[in-house]
Design a protein around this motif. Structure first.
Motif, PDB file in Angstrom:
ATOM      1  N   ARG A   1      13.781  -1.538  -6.406  1.00 14.81           N
ATOM      2  CA  ARG A   1      12.623  -2.329  -6.813  1.00 14.81           C
ATOM      3  C   ARG A   1      12.381  -3.521  -5.885  1.00 14.81           C
ATOM      4  N   ARG A   2      13.035  -3.574  -4.756  1.00 15.81           N
ATOM      5  CA  ARG A   2      12.928  -4.751  -3.886  1.00 15.81           C
ATOM      6  C   ARG A   2      11.768  -4.675  -2.902  1.00 15.81           C
ATOM      7  N   ARG A   3      11.231  -3.506  -2.665  1.00 14.38           N
ATOM      8  CA  ARG A   3      10.115  -3.388  -1.726  1.00 14.38           C
ATOM      9  C   ARG A   3       8.874  -4.086  -2.275  1.00 14.38           C
ATOM     10  N   ILE A   4       8.057  -4.612  -1.361  1.00 14.12           N
ATOM     11  CA  ILE A   4       6.823  -5.270  -1.782  1.00 14.12           C
ATOM     12  C   ILE A   4       5.590  -4.509  -1.305  1.00 14.12           C
ATOM     13  N   ASP A   5       5.772  -3.320  -0.745  1.00 16.43           N
ATOM     14  CA  ASP A   5       4.609  -2.528  -0.348  1.00 16.43           C
ATOM     15  C   ASP A   5       4.193  -1.630  -1.502  1.00 16.43           C
ATOM     16  N   ARG A   6       2.892  -1.474  -1.663  1.00 16.74           N
ATOM     17  CA  ARG A   6       2.338  -0.634  -2.701  1.00 16.74           C
ATOM     18  C   ARG A   6       1.022  -0.065  -2.181  1.00 16.74           C
ATOM     19  N   ILE A   7       0.797   1.217  -2.399  1.00 14.71           N
ATOM     20  CA  ILE A   7      -0.498   1.793  -2.050  1.00 14.71           C
ATOM     21  C   ILE A   7      -1.422   1.468  -3.213  1.00 14.71           C
ATOM     22  N   GLY A   8      -1.933   0.249  -3.199  1.00 15.57           N
ATOM     23  CA  GLY A   8      -2.675  -0.280  -4.335  1.00 15.57           C
ATOM     24  C   GLY A   8      -4.113   0.167  -4.409  1.00 15.57           C
ATOM     25  N   LEU A   9      -4.623   0.767  -3.336  1.00 17.59           N
ATOM     26  CA  LEU A   9      -5.979   1.313  -3.310  1.00 17.59           C
ATOM     27  C   LEU A   9      -5.901   2.726  -2.756  1.00 17.59           C
ATOM     28  N   PHE A  10      -6.524   3.669  -3.438  1.00 19.64           N
ATOM     29  CA  PHE A  10      -6.463   5.056  -2.987  1.00 19.64           C
ATOM     30  C   PHE A  10      -7.680   5.815  -3.488  1.00 19.64           C
ATOM     31  N   ARG A  11      -7.990   6.878  -2.792  1.00 17.90           N
ATOM     32  CA  ARG A  11      -9.086   7.750  -3.200  1.00 17.90           C
ATOM     33  C   ARG A  11      -8.491   8.945  -3.935  1.00 17.90           C
ATOM     34  N   ALA A  12      -8.887   9.108  -5.190  1.00 20.13           N
ATOM     35  CA  ALA A  12      -8.320  10.175  -6.019  1.00 20.13           C
ATOM     36  C   ALA A  12      -8.632  11.536  -5.412  1.00 20.13           C
ATOM     37  N   LYS A  13      -7.617  12.378  -5.360  1.00 18.89           N
ATOM     38  CA  LYS A  13      -7.751  13.696  -4.748  1.00 18.89           C
ATOM     39  C   LYS A  13      -6.908  14.687  -5.532  1.00 18.89           C
ATOM     40  N   PRO A  14      -7.487  15.835  -5.907  1.00 20.99           N
ATOM     41  CA  PRO A  14      -6.696  16.831  -6.643  1.00 20.99           C
ATOM     42  C   PRO A  14      -5.435  17.221  -5.878  1.00 20.99           C
ATOM     43  N   GLY A  15      -4.330  17.245  -6.581  1.00 24.73           N
ATOM     44  CA  GLY A  15      -3.067  17.626  -5.957  1.00 24.73           C
ATOM     45  C   GLY A  15      -2.291  16.482  -5.346  1.00 24.73           C
ATOM     46  N   VAL A  16      -2.896  15.297  -5.267  1.00 26.27           N
ATOM     47  CA  VAL A  16      -2.209  14.123  -4.732  1.00 26.27           C
ATOM     48  C   VAL A  16      -1.856  13.207  -5.910  1.00 26.27           C
ATOM     49  N   ALA A  17      -0.575  12.888  -6.054  1.00 25.10           N
ATOM     50  CA  ALA A  17      -0.124  12.140  -7.229  1.00 25.10           C
ATOM     51  C   ALA A  17       0.704  10.928  -6.822  1.00 25.10           C
ATOM     52  N   LEU A  18       0.611   9.887  -7.628  1.00 23.50           N
ATOM     53  CA  LEU A  18       1.440   8.691  -7.454  1.00 23.50           C
ATOM     54  C   LEU A  18       2.845   8.972  -7.971  1.00 23.50           C
ATOM     55  N   LEU A  19       3.842   8.450  -7.261  1.00 26.28           N
ATOM     56  CA  LEU A  19       5.240   8.574  -7.673  1.00 26.28           C
ATOM     57  C   LEU A  19       5.735   7.241  -8.238  1.00 26.28           C
ATOM     58  N   ASP A  20       6.907   7.241  -8.833  1.00 21.57           N
ATOM     59  CA  ASP A  20       7.421   6.043  -9.493  1.00 21.57           C
ATOM     60  C   ASP A  20       7.757   4.912  -8.518  1.00 21.57           C
ATOM     61  N   ASP A  21       7.932   5.232  -7.231  1.00 19.30           N
ATOM     62  CA  ASP A  21       8.256   4.186  -6.250  1.00 19.30           C
ATOM     63  C   ASP A  21       7.007   3.635  -5.566  1.00 19.30           C
ATOM     64  N   HIS A  22       5.838   3.869  -6.135  1.00 22.26           N
ATOM     65  CA  HIS A  22       4.554   3.367  -5.628  1.00 22.26           C
ATOM     66  C   HIS A  22       4.122   4.039  -4.323  1.00 22.26           C
ATOM     67  N   THR A  23       4.669   5.199  -4.022  1.00 24.85           N
ATOM     68  CA  THR A  23       4.170   6.015  -2.917  1.00 24.85           C
ATOM     69  C   THR A  23       3.503   7.253  -3.512  1.00 24.85           C
ATOM     70  N   PHE A  24       2.843   8.019  -2.634  1.00 18.06           N
ATOM     71  CA  PHE A  24       2.121   9.208  -3.075  1.00 18.06           C
ATOM     72  C   PHE A  24       2.759  10.468  -2.515  1.00 18.06           C
ATOM     73  N   THR A  25       2.444  11.581  -3.150  1.00 16.19           N
ATOM     74  CA  THR A  25       2.983  12.864  -2.706  1.00 16.19           C
ATOM     75  C   THR A  25       2.395  13.310  -1.376  1.00 16.19           C
ATOM     76  N   GLU A  26       1.247  12.762  -0.989  1.00 15.02           N
ATOM     77  CA  GLU A  26       0.632  13.063   0.307  1.00 15.02           C
ATOM     78  C   GLU A  26       1.119  12.030   1.325  1.00 15.02           C
ATOM     79  N   PRO A  27       1.899  12.434   2.343  1.00 20.93           N
ATOM     80  CA  PRO A  27       2.485  11.465   3.286  1.00 20.93           C
ATOM     81  C   PRO A  27       1.457  10.555   3.950  1.00 20.93           C
ATOM     82  N   GLU A  28       0.294  11.071   4.290  1.00 20.14           N
ATOM     83  CA  GLU A  28      -0.700  10.249   4.979  1.00 20.14           C
ATOM     84  C   GLU A  28      -1.172   9.088   4.105  1.00 20.14           C
TER      85      GLU A  28
END
Length: 289
Positions: free
Chosen positions: A197-224
């Motif tokens: 929980r020490r990281r301060i980066d978050r993908i706080g803005l994103f364009r919703a896309k089918p098949g792309v999901a947020l993970l519990d560590d504030h990253t997404f399943t799509e690497p890009e």
């Protein structure tokens, strides 16, 4: 009279609905009753077209009367509750830009005092970017007994750093255009913060896309989606100025008696203006001027 367009008892009811969302959408994850109103007001001021308020049904919240607002019963009481909430909204609004934050958090982007969030996201989309890195900048009161103090808010003017993000599938190379960022209260009081929980980066803005999901560590399943910029030049980044860490450190049993003050020689008053964050290097205007 509020502009509430729908109320749902829980995520399942919301997911079964056919509620139409208009973007950009702001998702507010309400963990307690601290500064809920100011968080909602800030999002309205930025120009979000729809608010989705995730909160316990028992929480008394005055919803805005100028922006369509959806209220969903939710509580952050289990692992995975946050991505479940965000992903539920994303599934209802494919193609829409979305922002998610907790109460007592405030999104800032370059020139946000004179430009609306829709303008910024339209430019970002033209650059073929479908996510935006946001730095979570810890805010705190000068008096540890009043950790959430908007009028007396401070932030750290230094102490931020980045490290490479390892790639579990390729041990010889880190992930491309991805970094782990650290700093703020989570860095200075790291002994009280779990390592994941020490990281301060978050993908706080994103364009919703089918098949792309947020993970519990504030990253997404799509690497890009997790990259800080495209391969060609620097892109816009933003900041989420947050009292969340200060709240946790002053309420959790393991830390509240060990911290006498959040202040240090690199604390400075927060001016509630994007220029301060730009000057400190806590967000990047990219090619947007």
């Amino acid at each position: 009279m509020t502009n509430t367009i729908a109320t749902y008892d829980d995520l399942a009811a919301f997911q079964r609905s056919e509620t139409t969302l208009k973007g950009p959408v702001a998702i507010v994850l309400v963990e307690d009753t601290v500064e809920v109103q100011s968080t909602l007001d800030h999002l309205v001021k930025l120009g979000f077209a729809t608010l989705v308020v995730m909160a316990r049904p028992s929480d008394v919240i005055e919803l805005p009367d100028t922006v369509p607002t959806i209220r969903v019963g939710w509580r952050n009481d289990r692992v995975g509750a946050v991505p479940a909430a965000v992903n539920a909204v994303a599934e209802n609004g494919p193609g829409l830009w979305m922002h998610y934050c907790f109460n007592a958090e405030y999104l800032f982007f370059p020139f946000c005092e004179t430009r609306r969030v829709g303008e910024m996201l339209a430019f970002h989309t033209e650059e073929r970017r479908f996510s935006m890195l946001t730095y979570v900048v810890d805010l705190y009161g000068a008096d540890v007994g009043n950790a959430v103090d908007r009028d007396g808010a401070h932030l750290d003017a230094s102490g931020y750093y980045a490290s490479v993000r390892p790639d579990p599938e390729n041990h010889n190379h880190p992930k491309e255009r991805q970094l782990d960022f650290h700093g703020g209260l989570r860095w200075r009081f790291e002994e009280h913060v779990p390592a994941h929980r020490r990281r301060i980066d978050r993908i706080g803005l994103f364009r919703a896309k089918p098949g792309v999901a947020l993970l519990d560590d504030h990253t997404f399943t799509e690497p890009e989606y997790n990259t800080y910029s495209c391969p060609w030049h620097n892109n816009l980044t933003a900041a989420i100025c947050s009292f969340r860490a200060a709240k946790a450190l002053t309420t959790n049993a393991g830390s509240r008696h060990d911290i006498d003050s959040f202040m240090w020689f690199r604390s400075e008053p927060f001016r509630w203006h994007s220029q301060q964050l730009l000057d400190l290097g806590l967000m990047e205007p990219g090619q947007w001027f």
